[in-house]
Design a protein around this motif. Structure first.
Motif, PDB file in Angstrom:
ATOM      1  N   ALA A 108      20.925  52.648  35.712  1.00  0.00           N
ATOM      2  CA  ALA A 108      21.046  51.477  36.807  1.00  0.00           C
ATOM      3  C   ALA A 108      21.186  52.273  38.344  1.00  0.00           C
ATOM      4  N   ARG A 109      20.102  53.378  37.813  1.00  0.00           N
ATOM      5  CA  ARG A 109      19.811  54.237  39.607  1.00  0.00           C
ATOM      6  C   ARG A 109      18.978  52.864  40.041  1.00  0.00           C
ATOM      7  N   GLU A 110      18.729  53.620  41.350  1.00  0.00           N
ATOM      8  CA  GLU A 110      18.206  52.839  42.528  1.00  0.00           C
ATOM      9  C   GLU A 110      16.760  53.388  42.927  1.00  0.00           C
ATOM     10  N   ASP A 377      24.395  71.782  49.803  1.00  0.00           N
ATOM     11  CA  ASP A 377      25.823  71.699  50.214  1.00  0.00           C
ATOM     12  C   ASP A 377      25.832  70.801  49.341  1.00  0.00           C
ATOM     13  N   PRO A 378      27.554  71.350  48.479  1.00  0.00           N
ATOM     14  CA  PRO A 378      27.586  70.324  46.615  1.00  0.00           C
ATOM     15  C   PRO A 378      28.362  68.995  47.753  1.00  0.00           C
ATOM     16  N   GLY A 379      28.812  69.599  48.711  1.00  0.00           N
ATOM     17  CA  GLY A 379      29.579  68.095  48.661  1.00  0.00           C
ATOM     18  C   GLY A 379      30.560  67.701  47.673  1.00  0.00           C
ATOM     19  N   MET A 380      31.142  66.465  47.749  1.00  0.00           N
ATOM     20  CA  MET A 380      31.971  65.896  46.624  1.00  0.00           C
ATOM     21  C   MET A 380      31.869  64.223  46.928  1.00  0.00           C
ATOM     22  N   HIS A 381      30.355  63.897  47.690  1.00  0.00           N
ATOM     23  CA  HIS A 381      30.757  62.402  47.621  1.00  0.00           C
ATOM     24  C   HIS A 381      29.933  61.380  46.622  1.00  0.00           C
ATOM     25  N   THR A 382      29.625  61.018  45.612  1.00  0.00           N
ATOM     26  CA  THR A 382      29.592  60.578  44.404  1.00  0.00           C
ATOM     27  C   THR A 382      30.804  60.446  43.280  1.00  0.00           C
ATOM     28  N   THR A 383      30.810  60.015  42.626  1.00  0.00           N
ATOM     29  CA  THR A 383      32.166  59.846  41.627  1.00  0.00           C
ATOM     30  C   THR A 383      31.589  59.900  40.619  1.00  0.00           C
ATOM     31  N   VAL A 401      26.495  56.941  45.536  1.00  0.00           N
ATOM     32  CA  VAL A 401      25.688  56.597  46.686  1.00  0.00           C
ATOM     33  C   VAL A 401      24.847  57.000  47.707  1.00  0.00           C
ATOM     34  N   ASN A 402      24.591  58.593  46.517  1.00  0.00           N
ATOM     35  CA  ASN A 402      24.353  60.012  47.752  1.00  0.00           C
ATOM     36  C   ASN A 402      25.091  60.728  48.501  1.00  0.00           C
ATOM     37  N   TYR A 403      24.748  61.002  49.926  1.00  0.00           N
ATOM     38  CA  TYR A 403      25.301  61.891  50.491  1.00  0.00           C
ATOM     39  C   TYR A 403      27.022  60.757  51.116  1.00  0.00           C
ATOM     40  N   ASP A 420      21.511  55.957  50.275  1.00  0.00           N
ATOM     41  CA  ASP A 420      20.264  57.169  50.968  1.00  0.00           C
ATOM     42  C   ASP A 420      19.647  58.175  49.603  1.00  0.00           C
ATOM     43  N   GLU A 421      19.720  57.231  49.090  1.00  0.00           N
ATOM     44  CA  GLU A 421      18.892  57.745  47.713  1.00  0.00           C
ATOM     45  C   GLU A 421      17.743  58.448  47.633  1.00  0.00           C
ATOM     46  N   MET A 422      17.208  58.032  48.959  1.00  0.00           N
ATOM     47  CA  MET A 422      15.279  58.117  49.043  1.00  0.00           C
ATOM     48  C   MET A 422      15.429  59.752  49.092  1.00  0.00           C
ATOM     49  N   ASP A 423      16.153  60.939  49.876  1.00  0.00           N
ATOM     50  CA  ASP A 423      16.406  62.200  49.892  1.00  0.00           C
ATOM     51  C   ASP A 423      16.587  62.696  48.208  1.00  0.00           C
ATOM     52  N   ASP A 424      16.982  62.140  47.195  1.00  0.00           N
ATOM     53  CA  ASP A 424      16.725  62.409  46.123  1.00  0.00           C
ATOM     54  C   ASP A 424      15.105  62.470  45.304  1.00  0.00           C
ATOM     55  N   PHE A 425      14.610  61.769  46.212  1.00  0.00           N
ATOM     56  CA  PHE A 425      12.517  61.957  45.917  1.00  0.00           C
ATOM     57  C   PHE A 425      12.520  63.242  46.699  1.00  0.00           C
ATOM     58  N   VAL A 434      19.096  67.282  50.676  1.00  0.00           N
ATOM     59  CA  VAL A 434      20.136  68.029  51.298  1.00  0.00           C
ATOM     60  C   VAL A 434      20.765  68.945  50.212  1.00  0.00           C
ATOM     61  N   TYR A 435      20.571  68.658  48.681  1.00  0.00           N
ATOM     62  CA  TYR A 435      21.509  69.748  47.875  1.00  0.00           C
ATOM     63  C   TYR A 435      20.166  71.014  47.609  1.00  0.00           C
ATOM     64  N   GLY A 436      18.920  71.371  48.498  1.00  0.00           N
ATOM     65  CA  GLY A 436      18.957  72.501  47.886  1.00  0.00           C
ATOM     66  C   GLY A 436      17.648  72.328  47.415  1.00  0.00           C
ATOM     67  N   LEU A 452      14.323  61.749  40.844  1.00  0.00           N
ATOM     68  CA  LEU A 452      15.237  62.290  40.184  1.00  0.00           C
ATOM     69  C   LEU A 452      16.758  61.984  40.911  1.00  0.00           C
ATOM     70  N   SER A 453      17.565  62.319  39.832  1.00  0.00           N
ATOM     71  CA  SER A 453      19.439  62.887  40.296  1.00  0.00           C
ATOM     72  C   SER A 453      19.823  63.680  38.817  1.00  0.00           C
ATOM     73  N   SER A 454      20.728  64.269  39.601  1.00  0.00           N
ATOM     74  CA  SER A 454      21.094  65.828  38.548  1.00  0.00           C
ATOM     75  C   SER A 454      23.123  64.720  38.065  1.00  0.00           C
ATOM     76  N   MET A 455      22.732  63.361  37.413  1.00  0.00           N
ATOM     77  CA  MET A 455      23.791  63.233  37.158  1.00  0.00           C
ATOM     78  C   MET A 455      24.125  63.098  36.056  1.00  0.00           C
ATOM     79  N   PRO A 472      30.744  64.165  40.542  1.00  0.00           N
ATOM     80  CA  PRO A 472      29.692  64.868  41.151  1.00  0.00           C
ATOM     81  C   PRO A 472      29.853  65.820  42.176  1.00  0.00           C
ATOM     82  N   GLY A 473      28.647  66.238  42.888  1.00  0.00           N
ATOM     83  CA  GLY A 473      28.648  67.707  43.492  1.00  0.00           C
ATOM     84  C   GLY A 473      27.229  67.403  43.323  1.00  0.00           C
ATOM     85  N   GLY A 474      25.847  66.545  43.655  1.00  0.00           N
ATOM     86  CA  GLY A 474      24.623  67.727  43.891  1.00  0.00           C
ATOM     87  C   GLY A 474      24.621  68.294  42.326  1.00  0.00           C
ATOM     88  N   SER A 475      23.434  68.391  42.739  1.00  0.00           N
ATOM     89  CA  SER A 475      22.912  69.920  41.706  1.00  0.00           C
ATOM     90  C   SER A 475      23.724  70.394  41.479  1.00  0.00           C
TER      91      SER A 475
HETATM   92  O1  DON Z   1      21.856  61.952  41.461  1.00  0.00           O
HETATM   93  C1  DON Z   1      21.815  62.520  42.499  1.00  0.00           C
HETATM   94  O2  DON Z   1      21.641  63.520  41.968  1.00  0.00           O
HETATM   95  C2  DON Z   1      22.965  62.998  43.974  1.00  0.00           C
HETATM   96  N1  DON Z   1      22.183  61.721  44.409  1.00  0.00           N
HETATM   97  C3  DON Z   1      24.473  63.185  43.536  1.00  0.00           C
HETATM   98  C4  DON Z   1      25.057  63.293  44.584  1.00  0.00           C
HETATM   99  C5  DON Z   1      26.340  63.907  44.607  1.00  0.00           C
HETATM  100  O3  DON Z   1      26.501  64.465  43.379  1.00  0.00           O
HETATM  101  C6  DON Z   1      27.203  63.909  45.871  1.00  0.00           C
HETATM  102  N2  DON Z   1      28.089  64.280  45.909  1.00  0.00           N
HETATM  103  N3  DON Z   1      28.041  65.232  45.676  1.00  0.00           N
END
Ligand code: DON
Length: 571
Positions: A108-110, A377-383, A401-403, A420-425, A434-436, A452-455, A472-475
């Motif tokens: 169910a990716r954007e 920047d890994p962050g933790m905004h995703t769940t 919702v990405n970042y 703001d998932e367009m940044d994952d392109f 944003v995740y390098g 593309l996602s890392s989920m 969560p955590g981006g890359s």
């Molecule tokens: O789909 C992805 O890989 C990213 N949008 C996930 C973002 C994420 O995990 C942010 N938080 N830590």
């Protein structure tokens, strides 16, 4: 030496691309016949917020199964943890359906809007426009989460959406006390939220960041969720909500159309499976890079007897495997409906054999010897949440919702915070997101394409125990899940898996991110002598795990101790 190494890897890759022993097309039954009759009898749920975990149990008590509980948890997180995920975003789910012993991946990716234009993400001087990529409606993909929730309910659930969405609607309408993470996220993004009146109205009532302990309500999201509950996905992708979304996006310079919304489709895909020392890992296929990378890393590691190695050499091999898998991530992967990917090659044990040969026994391989790509920047905004129900159904969902707080853009009148998932392109080829992460043509934006996602929502079935895992955590999602799986295979319980100290390497930048306490001083010194650059970082991730021990028939659920608000519970 440099060239020889590169050619060696390329040649093996080429040969394997032509032959192909592959894991993706080799699904083995998840559970054997005798295991099939077994049921846990109780349920376990672990999520990033106690209200969401309880919402899941509430729906189980009303006759729902794990998939209905997943709808309740995800929709409640949309209300109480909007900095991470929500109905303006998307999710990926790995499911195990007990009655048919089937594993399914729900994507169910954007998607990118039909009018997507890479030039919109460039400044007039040709440099990347990071603001367009990360804030406001141009940064948002067409949401997948509402369709995904309706899909789970319709195809796998037992109770209607009116039941499974009820806790979220009630929480949004009656209000809740925002936790410290949400308040902190609103503080961090205050300037951006102030750019759009509906965002400010929702997150900065009376112009102020909500105070701890204050009841906070979200009546517009409650109404939007009610329309979804009543009409299913058409209650979001057409009619009142769709029109409000389009009006708001256009008023703020975005390019969505009603057709973009009405043509959004959930995709079911075959999960990637990989066998590692008697454990079957069921994980995310493209458009996630996670499963491919995890499979590649485990395939490389499976040729070593890790149990005979000390921590330094074990860590060395894991980092080198991560480095090689992330190199391939950047070069090859994208939306499978748009790009041809050499998955046969990437998932092949023979390809892993070739990569294994390039690992020097006592020395780091500089990433520059393997080929090109930057900071993160890994962050933790995703769940992420994990569920096992009394019948043995299992759900691993990572939703985003990405970042932090997505695009910070709320569509007026809907309560929907857009992603703001367009940044994952790879919006600008070979420029870091944003995740390098760097990307190539395979992940370039195109109309209707999924970024593309890392989920990496995953289910791990071992000889005696089963685990549902993700974070969560981006890359860093990929390496967290990998390390959690390795901790499970080493016998770790749910708490040990989520608490396990982390390290991360993603090919570029060529440095190992290290959580304080992951390595003792002698290990750090030995790794540094081997050529590694170690960079200590604040703890990252928010892993939620449920384990079913099939020998004792006991469930075990745990939420990451790094964050105070999660809840893993069995009842
Ligand atoms: O789909 C992805 O890989 C990213 N949008 C996930 C973002 C994420 O995990 C942010 N938080 N830590």
């Amino acid at each position: 030496m440099k060239l020889a190494l590169r050619w060696h890897v390329l040649l093996i890759g080429f040969l394997l691309g032509m032959s192909g022993a592959y894991a993706a097309d080799n699904p083995t039954p998840s559970l054997h016949a005798e295991q099939l009759a077994q049921r846990p009898g109780r349920a376990g749920i672990a999520s990033a917020n106690a209200l969401a975990t309880e919402a899941g149990f509430e729906v189980l008590a009303k006759g729902g199964n794990a998939f209905d509980a997943a709808v309740a948890v995800a929709s409640t997180l949309s209300v109480v943890e909007p900095e991470s995920s929500g109905i303006g975003g998307g999710f990926m789910a790995t499911l195990h359906i007990a009655s048919s012993n089937r594993d399914v991946f729900v994507d169910a990716r954007e998607t990118a809007a039909a009018a997507v234009n890479a030039k919109d993400y460039l400044n007039p001087d040709g440099t990347p426009n990071r603001d367009a990529a990360l804030k406001g409606p141009l940064s948002a993909g067409i949401p997948g989460e509402p369709a995904g929730l309706a899909w789970l309910s319709k195809h796998y659930g037992k109770v209607p959406l009116t039941v499974s969405l009820a806790p979220a609607i009630r929480t949004a309408r009656d209000g809740f006390k925002p936790d410290g993470r949400l308040i902190g996220s609103i503080q961090d993004e205050q300037k951006n939220l102030e750019r759009w009146p509906a965002s400010a109205a929702k997150y900065l009532p009376d112009g102020k960041v909500p105070a701890a302990g204050e009841i906070w309500r979200d009546p517009e999201q409650a109404h939007t969720l009610e329309l979804l509950a009543q009409y299913g996905d058409s209650g979001f992708y057409s009619g009142e909500t769709a029109q409000k979304l389009i009006d708001a996006v256009h008023a703020a310079g975005g390019n969505w159309t009603l057709k973009d919304l009405s043509s959004y489709r959930v995709k079911e895909r075959m999960p990637i499976t990989v066998d590692y020392h008697g454990y079957k890992i069921i994980t995310a296929p493209p458009p996630s890079s996670g499963g491919v990378a995890i499979a590649e890393i485990l395939n490389i590691l499976s040729g070593f007897d890790m149990s005979k190695l000390d921590q330094v050499h074990r860590t060395h091999l894991v980092i080198e495997s991560m480095r090689r898998a992330f190199r391939d991530h950047n070069d090859y992967l994208g939306d499978p409906d748009f790009v041809k990917m050499p998955l046969d090659m990437l998932l092949s044990p023979y390809y892993a054999d070739g990569l294994r040969q390039t690992i020097l026994p006592d020395k780091a391989t500089p990433s520059s010897m393997l080929a090109p790509t930057n900071g993160q920047d890994p962050g933790m905004h995703t769940t992420h949440f994990s569920i096992i129900d009394a019948d043995g159904n299992m759900v691993a969902i990572t939703s985003t919702v990405n970042y932090v707080l997505g695009s910070t853009f709320v569509a007026k009148g809907t309560g929907v915070l857009l992603n703001d998932e367009m940044d994952d392109f790879a919006l600008v080829p070979n420029k870091p997101n944003v995740y390098g992460l760097l990307g190539s043509k395979a992940n370039a934006p195109e109309p209707g394409k999924r970024m593309l996602s890392s989920m990496s929502p995953s289910i791990v079935i071992g000889p005696d125990r089963t685990a549902v895992i993700g974070s969560p955590g981006g890359s860093t999602i990929i390496t967290q899940v990998l390390e959690g799986i390795l901790a499970f295979i080493d016998g770790g319980d749910a708490h040990q898996m989520v608490a396990h100290k982390r390290f991360h390497h993603q090919y570029m930048p060529d440095a190992v991110m290290v959580e304080p306490g992951a390595f003792d001083a002698p290990t750090s010194e030995a790794l540094t002598r081997m050529g590694y650059t170690l960079k200590e970082r604040e703890p990252w991730g928010f892993m939620n795990v449920v384990i079913w021990d099939r020998r004792t028939n006991k469930l075990d659920a745990a939420s990451d101790p790094r964050r105070p608000d999660g809840l893993g519970k069995v009842q």
